[in-house]
Design a protein around this motif. Structure first.
Motif, mmCIF file in Angstrom:
data_model
loop_
_atom_site.group_PDB
_atom_site.id
_atom_site.type_symbol
_atom_site.label_atom_id
_atom_site.label_comp_id
_atom_site.label_asym_id
_atom_site.label_seq_id
_atom_site.Cartn_x
_atom_site.Cartn_y
_atom_site.Cartn_z
ATOM 1 N N ASP A 127 0.827 -1.214 0.000
ATOM 2 C CA ASP A 127 0.000 0.000 0.000
ATOM 3 C C ASP A 127 0.859 1.261 0.000
ATOM 4 O O ASP A 127 0.362 2.349 -0.306
ATOM 5 N N GLU A 128 2.169 1.128 0.323
ATOM 6 C CA GLU A 128 3.019 2.321 0.383
ATOM 7 C C GLU A 128 3.195 2.978 -0.985
ATOM 8 O O GLU A 128 3.606 4.136 -1.063
ATOM 9 N N TYR A 151 12.198 2.983 -0.884
ATOM 10 C CA TYR A 151 11.565 1.647 -0.875
ATOM 11 C C TYR A 151 10.265 1.670 -1.668
ATOM 12 O O TYR A 151 10.065 0.870 -2.602
ATOM 13 N N ARG A 274 11.250 9.720 11.259
ATOM 14 C CA ARG A 274 11.732 9.174 9.971
ATOM 15 C C ARG A 274 11.589 10.274 8.918
ATOM 16 O O ARG A 274 10.505 10.885 8.815
ATOM 17 N N TYR A 334 19.752 4.104 14.949
ATOM 18 C CA TYR A 334 19.253 4.687 16.204
ATOM 19 C C TYR A 334 20.331 5.450 16.975
ATOM 20 O O TYR A 334 20.052 6.012 18.032
HETATM 21 O O1 DAU Z 1 2.460 -0.805 4.533
HETATM 22 C C1 DAU Z 1 3.186 -1.912 4.084
HETATM 23 C C2 DAU Z 1 4.634 -1.753 4.450
HETATM 24 O O2 DAU Z 1 4.711 -1.937 5.866
HETATM 25 C C3 DAU Z 1 5.550 -2.733 3.735
HETATM 26 O O3 DAU Z 1 5.521 -2.458 2.357
HETATM 27 C C4 DAU Z 1 6.981 -2.641 4.257
HETATM 28 O O4 DAU Z 1 7.785 -3.649 3.659
HETATM 29 C C5 DAU Z 1 6.966 -2.830 5.753
HETATM 30 O O5 DAU Z 1 8.268 -2.647 6.268
HETATM 31 C C6 DAU Z 1 6.003 -1.838 6.413
HETATM 32 O O6 DAU Z 1 6.492 -0.490 6.279
HETATM 33 P P1 DAU Z 1 6.432 0.569 7.496
HETATM 34 O O7 DAU Z 1 7.464 1.586 7.285
HETATM 35 O O8 DAU Z 1 5.030 1.029 7.727
HETATM 36 O O9 DAU Z 1 6.811 -0.447 8.709
HETATM 37 P P2 DAU Z 1 7.766 -0.275 9.995
HETATM 38 O O10 DAU Z 1 7.536 -1.482 10.845
HETATM 39 O O11 DAU Z 1 9.151 0.070 9.620
HETATM 40 O O12 DAU Z 1 7.121 0.996 10.720
HETATM 41 C C7 DAU Z 1 5.765 1.003 11.153
HETATM 42 C C8 DAU Z 1 5.490 2.358 11.778
HETATM 43 O O13 DAU Z 1 6.258 2.466 12.995
HETATM 44 C C9 DAU Z 1 5.910 3.535 10.922
HETATM 45 O O14 DAU Z 1 5.005 4.608 11.115
HETATM 46 C C10 DAU Z 1 7.287 3.928 11.484
HETATM 47 C C11 DAU Z 1 7.165 3.570 12.950
HETATM 48 N N1 DAU Z 1 8.427 3.150 13.619
HETATM 49 C C12 DAU Z 1 9.139 2.146 13.034
HETATM 50 C C13 DAU Z 1 10.327 1.713 13.605
HETATM 51 C C14 DAU Z 1 11.139 0.628 12.962
HETATM 52 C C15 DAU Z 1 8.827 3.747 14.806
HETATM 53 O O15 DAU Z 1 8.141 4.632 15.342
HETATM 54 N N2 DAU Z 1 10.013 3.321 15.364
HETATM 55 C C16 DAU Z 1 10.782 2.352 14.807
HETATM 56 O O16 DAU Z 1 11.861 2.042 15.370
#
Ligand code: DAU
Ligand code: NAD
Length: 341
Positions: A127-128, A151, A274, A334
């Protein structure tokens, strides 16, 4: 025996998908082509490694001669392409592997699949590619593409390459776009497994910005059932959205996880946001519901409890990952070493 090629099958979603296919389709064999990058882990498939219907090949989807020979040798009927660099934060640190695998690799697979007359190609997308939403509305399959990170831009490029092959060559491609997955075997760089692992180790949970960004969460088993439905019943050239109908802000999710793990909220650490952080994702998956007969079955509360229980029971799996290359990434991302919190 009819044989399916799954690429990236040693990663999080691919390994769950292979387990589902082998369990539910006794007449099908699976060839798993995986490069085994930092995210690829053969341990994720240890329980089916000796199944005679499972063949593993370590290799790169961008290696045309390897892909050609596998398609011919195993008379591959269909391909499901999971192989990708998948983490947004890593794409912001270095986009080159994202361009190489997600874009070049997908085009190599398309060219090889056309040459071998593969009957069906499912591109597992996200969905991104639609970009970011405000406080209302949801992505449909006709929402314009507006990716915001290297990405998501590389995934959108891959989708457009599939679309172009369908349009120009009658290529039998189908695209699926899903929201945020969670569940067993997810690499602990992503929010849910990272925060579970850190909380278990009494380490801080790094919440980006104010934690008000919203994601829609879907259990990986629901996503895998959707991909299987698109493989079986999806129409060529069509896009199908999948989502979990479970929107939640990151800070609410963080508090929920701490509650499930019986850890204090003092572990929450707000860190710099981010760059270009998408505010909100929400998915309208009514097309998949009406045309594929699919809908998400696992409620977020239930799925999250089961997932937390899996990580509690598999701390050795997490620790093997967190002791390797992962420590370098953690320090770069981090600004502190894992364990210094
Ligand atoms: O929406 C689908 C996508 O979901 C996939 O296409 C990607 O492969 C998958 O990694 C995921 O992307 P996100 O960037 O949404 O997922 P992530 O788990 O990295 O982050 C989820 C949310 O949490 C996002 O708003 C960023 C936040 N976050 C993430 C990390 C790693 C934090 O606040 N702290 C963190 O350390
Ligand atoms: P992951 O990072 O856990 O796994 C990726 C797998 O691909 C790994 O096994 C890795 O070794 C393999 N790989 C990487 N480059 C390769 C190459 N050049 N050749 C062969 N194999 C290679 O990813 P994931 O979270 O399981 O995501 C799988 C797919 O689903 C990706 O295409 C991703 O964009 C998409 N997706 C993920 C989510 C999510 O929430 N995780 C949501 C929607 C879509």
């Amino acid at each position: 025996m009819p044989t399916l090629m799954v690429t990236g099958g040693c990663g999080f979603i691919g390994s769950n998908f292979i387990r589902l296919i082998l369990a539910n389709q006794p007449g099908l064999a699976v060839v798993n082509l995986d490069k085994l990058t930092y995210a690829g882990n053969p341990e994720n498939l240890a329980e089916i490694a000796d199944d005679s219907r499972y063949i593993f090949c370590q290799g790169d989807i961008a290696d045309r001669s390897l892909v050609d020979s596998l398609l011919v040798e195993h008379r591959i009927e269909a391909i499901v392409n999971f192989a990708a660099e998948s983490h947004v934060d890593r794409s912001l640190l270095d986009s080159s592997p994202f361009v190489q695998t997600n874009i070049v690799g997908t085009q190599v697979l398309i060219d090889a699949a056309r040459a071998a007359s593969v009957r069906r190609f499912v591109q597992v997308s996200t969905d991104e590619v639609y970009g970011s939403l405000g406080s209302t509305g949801a992505f449909t399959e006709s929402t314009p593409l507006a990716p915001n990170s290297p990405y998501s831009a590389s995934k959108a490029a891959a989708d457009l390459l599939v679309r172009a092959a369908v349009h120009s060559h009658g290529f039998p491609g189908v695209i699926t776009r899903c929201s945020n997955n969670y569940g067993r075997f997810q690499f602990p760089e992503k929010l849910i497994p990272l925060f579970i692992s850190n909380a278990l180790d009494h380490q801080p949970l790094p919440v980006y910005g104010t934690g008000e960004n919203v994601r829609d969460w879907i259990h990986v088993d629901d996503h895998c059932r959707g991909i299987a439905a698109a493989l079986r019943d999806g129409d060529v050239g069509e896009v199908y959205n999948f989502g979990g109908n479970a929107e939640m802000s990151n800070i609410d999710l963080t508090r929920k996880l701490l509650g499930l793990l019986d850890r204090p909220e003092s572990l929450i650490r707000f860190v710099p946001d981010r760059p270009g952080h998408d505010q909100r994702y929400a998915i309208d998956c009514s097309k998949a519901e009406s045309e594929l007969g699919w809908s998400p079955e696992i409620g977020f509360g239930e799925g999250l409890s089961v997932t937390v229980a899996w990580y509690l029971a598999n701390t050795d799996w997490v620790e093997r990952i967190r002791s390797g290359e992962y420590r370098e990434f953690y320090k770069q991302q981090y600004g502190e070493r894992l364990g210094d919190g």
